[in-house]
Scaffold this motif. Structure first.
Motif, PDB file in Angstrom:
ATOM      1  N   UNK A  65       0.638  -1.097   0.054  1.00  0.00           N
ATOM      2  CA  UNK A  65       0.308   0.046   0.366  1.00  0.00           C
ATOM      3  C   UNK A  65       0.972   0.979  -0.022  1.00  0.00           C
ATOM      4  N   UNK A  66       2.333   1.121   0.428  1.00  0.00           N
ATOM      5  CA  UNK A  66       3.297   2.395   0.236  1.00  0.00           C
ATOM      6  C   UNK A  66       3.158   3.070  -1.146  1.00  0.00           C
ATOM      7  N   UNK A 105      -0.755   6.212 -11.761  1.00  0.00           N
ATOM      8  CA  UNK A 105      -0.933   6.294 -10.714  1.00  0.00           C
ATOM      9  C   UNK A 105      -2.729   5.844 -10.373  1.00  0.00           C
ATOM     10  N   UNK A 106      -3.716   6.306 -10.776  1.00  0.00           N
ATOM     11  CA  UNK A 106      -4.734   6.492 -10.765  1.00  0.00           C
ATOM     12  C   UNK A 106      -5.013   4.938 -10.921  1.00  0.00           C
ATOM     13  N   UNK A 107      -4.237   3.532 -11.951  1.00  0.00           N
ATOM     14  CA  UNK A 107      -4.326   2.558 -12.424  1.00  0.00           C
ATOM     15  C   UNK A 107      -3.594   1.641 -10.680  1.00  0.00           C
ATOM     16  N   UNK A 113      -8.588  -0.732  -5.154  1.00  0.00           N
ATOM     17  CA  UNK A 113      -9.694  -0.255  -4.850  1.00  0.00           C
ATOM     18  C   UNK A 113     -10.296   1.188  -3.961  1.00  0.00           C
ATOM     19  N   UNK A 114      -8.837   2.336  -4.909  1.00  0.00           N
ATOM     20  CA  UNK A 114      -9.275   3.748  -4.045  1.00  0.00           C
ATOM     21  C   UNK A 114      -9.423   4.738  -5.240  1.00  0.00           C
ATOM     22  N   UNK A 256     -17.080   2.812 -10.280  1.00  0.00           N
ATOM     23  CA  UNK A 256     -16.061   2.614 -10.756  1.00  0.00           C
ATOM     24  C   UNK A 256     -16.180   0.675 -12.274  1.00  0.00           C
ATOM     25  N   UNK A 257     -15.885   1.328 -13.095  1.00  0.00           N
ATOM     26  CA  UNK A 257     -16.464   0.589 -13.710  1.00  0.00           C
ATOM     27  C   UNK A 257     -14.481  -0.122 -14.612  1.00  0.00           C
ATOM     28  N   UNK A 258     -14.754  -1.038 -13.633  1.00  0.00           N
ATOM     29  CA  UNK A 258     -13.512  -1.699 -15.029  1.00  0.00           C
ATOM     30  C   UNK A 258     -13.493  -1.708 -16.217  1.00  0.00           C
ATOM     31  N   UNK A 259     -12.825  -2.209 -17.504  1.00  0.00           N
ATOM     32  CA  UNK A 259     -13.322  -2.532 -18.450  1.00  0.00           C
ATOM     33  C   UNK A 259     -11.817  -3.132 -18.950  1.00  0.00           C
ATOM     34  N   UNK A 260     -12.012  -4.390 -18.511  1.00  0.00           N
ATOM     35  CA  UNK A 260     -10.433  -5.293 -18.912  1.00  0.00           C
ATOM     36  C   UNK A 260     -10.395  -5.821 -20.488  1.00  0.00           C
ATOM     37  N   UNK A 261     -11.507  -5.124 -20.992  1.00  0.00           N
ATOM     38  CA  UNK A 261     -11.440  -5.900 -22.762  1.00  0.00           C
ATOM     39  C   UNK A 261     -10.679  -4.654 -23.232  1.00  0.00           C
TER      40      UNK A 261
END
Length: 615
Positions: A65-66, A105-107, A113-114, A256-261
């Motif tokens: 988490x650092x 950073x956002x990734x 899950x922040x 939050x919407x993950x977009x794995x494709x």
């Protein structure tokens, strides 16, 4: 101190790579962290240490988490090093080195899950110079009630820093000794003004109610100001993952919407393929056309080499389908937006905030376009773009009625300009708009060609809330304030526009080429004319992603203004505003799309480039 600690950290990191000793890894991390968080040493050295700290953790301890702490320091120092004590050109060149940091950073924040941190960093770490430009023009009415002298000094420094920031950098070897001395004197004055600006900010923030003056707004303060029935959607595209964050009116938390494709690789490929098609069809400027004539000729043969077989998907159709299936449709489904095959007055609003190379792709037109069936974003919502979510919120929060003495439309056509192709359609375009405006009792004024100078145009921009510029445009990615509109007599650049007090600016229709396309080196810095006009004070801007066709532009503009006039508040009399401009553009481009069809890249590339920015 920061420099010495970074050198020690580098030594430990090198030893760790060769020996694998955990002690060396721990020491490297410790030194980088101490250097990054130190209050001593140049910010540039501390920024480099912070980046190395984050990279080391990402590579060798991705579950720590650092990483969030390291990126927090990186984003803060990126903002600090891009300060007002540099000319604008310097600031952009510095940002090339840190391009993409906010996205990385956002990734990482999404991985932990922040979502709150991801949104905060995407807002704070992008469009840094654009945000500084807008901060220099912040409305100060509320502050003036507390301390008028403080506001006067603030405005004086703002103008001085705006002017100094636009200076172009010349090669020192080509300067005379007196020029070098003068440049150094200017630099010292600029640094002194920037430091005084910082001191002034401290005083302002000490005033009750202004504690966060000009600071990025916390994500939870953005939600109450979202427009009714609207969604602001920021899409993060990184090498490791892709995600969307949705802020919706009436919703208390971000979705939050993950977009794995979807992937960065796909995004870059689409960008490359689109660029190739624009070159094939010669979308260079508004005045250049390619005749696709079956009689023959070199140009025809060049284009028809790429002619598809029956029922085969075209290149642009493939790009739009990929964007739709992997990116846009999953977002719309997650948000719960239903298909509405109705008029644009019934469709919800979406403000798209793409990041990285996605900024160069027409996500507002994503969809499947075949002879059998068509499904696209336009069937679900009316799209706009915004540089940041905060930029949109600022427009909503500061909305106020337009004064009747300035309410109206000023327009000019510039069919000829030095070094540019002839664009006769601009004359037809402005004539049609002017006739439409006067028939509807709208306060309107027009000037053609040499009948107007850039200075006269500026005067008119202060007298009219809305403007329509039908002309050529030139974009300067290195110095955005040098981006300009080309006139028969000279040119009008953004720096000059920013000097004027456009407090009543409402709508700007930029009927020119590539007015909404940024710099490939800095996709997240909103280096384009549309963002510049927003910074100048306009609440909404119609722009273009690439060259538009001179033969199509008059019809799009006329349909746009006809829609605005048809939906004008009947109690306004001769008043005029662009509050329905996004829906008007949606309507106008749909009309052009219906006329041209969707079965060829030529037709798709003709209607897709029109885009709406702002509220």
């Amino acid at each position: 101190m920061a420099w010495r600690l970074s050198n020690l950290a580098y030594s430990f990191k090198s030893r760790f790579r060769s020996t694998g000793e955990i002690h060396d890894f721990t020491e490297a991390l410790s030194k980088y962290r101490t250097s990054a968080t130190s209050t001593l040493g140049p910010p540039d050295d501390r920024l480099q240490a912070a980046k190395n700290w984050a990279r080391l953790l990402e590579k060798y301890n991705p579950g720590s988490p650092d990483i969030l702490t390291a990126y927090d320091a990186t984003i803060r120092l990126t903002t600090l090093t891009t300060t007002l004590d540099q000319v604008l050109e310097n600031r952009y060149s510095r940002l090339v080195d840190t391009s993409g940091i906010a996205l990385q950073a956002a990734s990482s924040a999404f991985k932990f899950e922040r979502v709150d941190k991801a949104l905060e960093w995407l807002e704070q770490g992008r469009c840094l110079v654009w945000r500084q430009l807008t901060s220099l023009r912040t409305p100060l009415d509320d502050l003036r009630r507390h301390d008028g002298r403080l506001v006067d000094r603030f405005l004086e420094l703002s103008k001085r820093l705006e002017g100094a920031g636009s200076v172009r950098i010349a090669a020192r070897s080509a300067m005379s000794m007196s020029e070098k001395v003068s440049l150094e004197d200017q630099a010292r004055v600029h640094v002194r003004s920037a430091r005084e600006w910082d001191d002034l900010l401290v005083k302002v923030r000490a005033t009750p109610g202004f504690e966060r003056f000009l600071e990025p707004s916390p994500w939870n303060t953005l939600l109450p100001y979202l427009a009714e029935a609207g969604h602001a959607i920021i899409i993060n595209v990184d090498a490791r993952r892709c995600d969307a964050i949705v802020l919706s009116a009436g919703r208390r938390t971000p979705l939050h919407i993950p977009l794995p494709s979807f992937s960065l690789a796909k995004c870059n490929q689409y960008r490359q393929d689109l660029k190739a098609q624009l070159q094939i069809y010669d979308y260079r400027d508004r005045g250049h056309t390619v005749a696709i004539d079956p009689v023959g000729g070199d140009e025809y043969r060049t284009v028809t080499r790429f002619k598809r077989r029956k029922n085969e998907e075209t290149v642009v159709q493939g790009i739009l389908r990929g964007l739709w299936q992997d990116l846009l449709k999953p977002i719309l489904q997650a948000v719960g937006i239903q298909k509405l095959p109705l008029s644009p007055t019934a469709a919800p609003r979406i403000w798209w905030c793409p990041t990285g190379p996605l900024s160069f792709l027409p996500i507002h037109a994503a969809g499947t376009y075949t002879s059998e069936s068509t499904e696209c974003v336009l069937d679900y919502a009316v799209s706009s773009y915004t540089p940041t979510i905060a930029a949109l919120i600022d427009r909503v929060r500061n909305t106020r009625p337009i004064q009747m003495d300035v309410s109206g439309l000023f327009m000019t056509c510039q069919s000829s300009a030095a070094g540019a192709s002839h664009i006769p359609g601009t004359t037809t375009e402005v004539e049609s708009i002017y006739d439409l405006a006067t028939k509807n009792g709208l306060r309107a004024e027009r000037f053609d060609g040499s009948a107007i100078t850039p200075a006269t145009c500026l005067d008119s921009m202060e007298k009219f809330s809305s403007i329509h510029l039908a002309c050529h445009a030139s974009q300067d990615a290195t110095n955005p304030l040098g981006s300009r509109f080309l006139f028969h007599n000279g040119s009008l650049d953004l720096f000059t526009i920013l000097q004027r007090n456009l407090k009543d600016a409402d709508l700007a229709f930029l009927s020119a080429c590539q007015t909404g396309t940024g710099s490939e080196k800095l996709p997240d810095e909103a280096v384009h004319l549309a963002a510049g006009m927003l910074a100048a004070g306009y609440r909404r801007v119609v722009a273009t992603m690439w060259a538009i066709r001179d033969e199509h532009a008059p019809a799009v503009a006329t349909d746009f203004y006809q829609y605005l006039l048809d939906h004008k508040d009947p109690t306004d009399g001769s008043g005029f505003d662009g509050s329905h401009s996004a829906r008007a553009l949606h309507h106008a481009t749909q009309r052009l799309r219906t006329w041209l069809g969707n079965d060829s890249d030529e037709s798709l590339l003709a209607w897709i480039p029109y885009v709406h920015f702002g509220y």
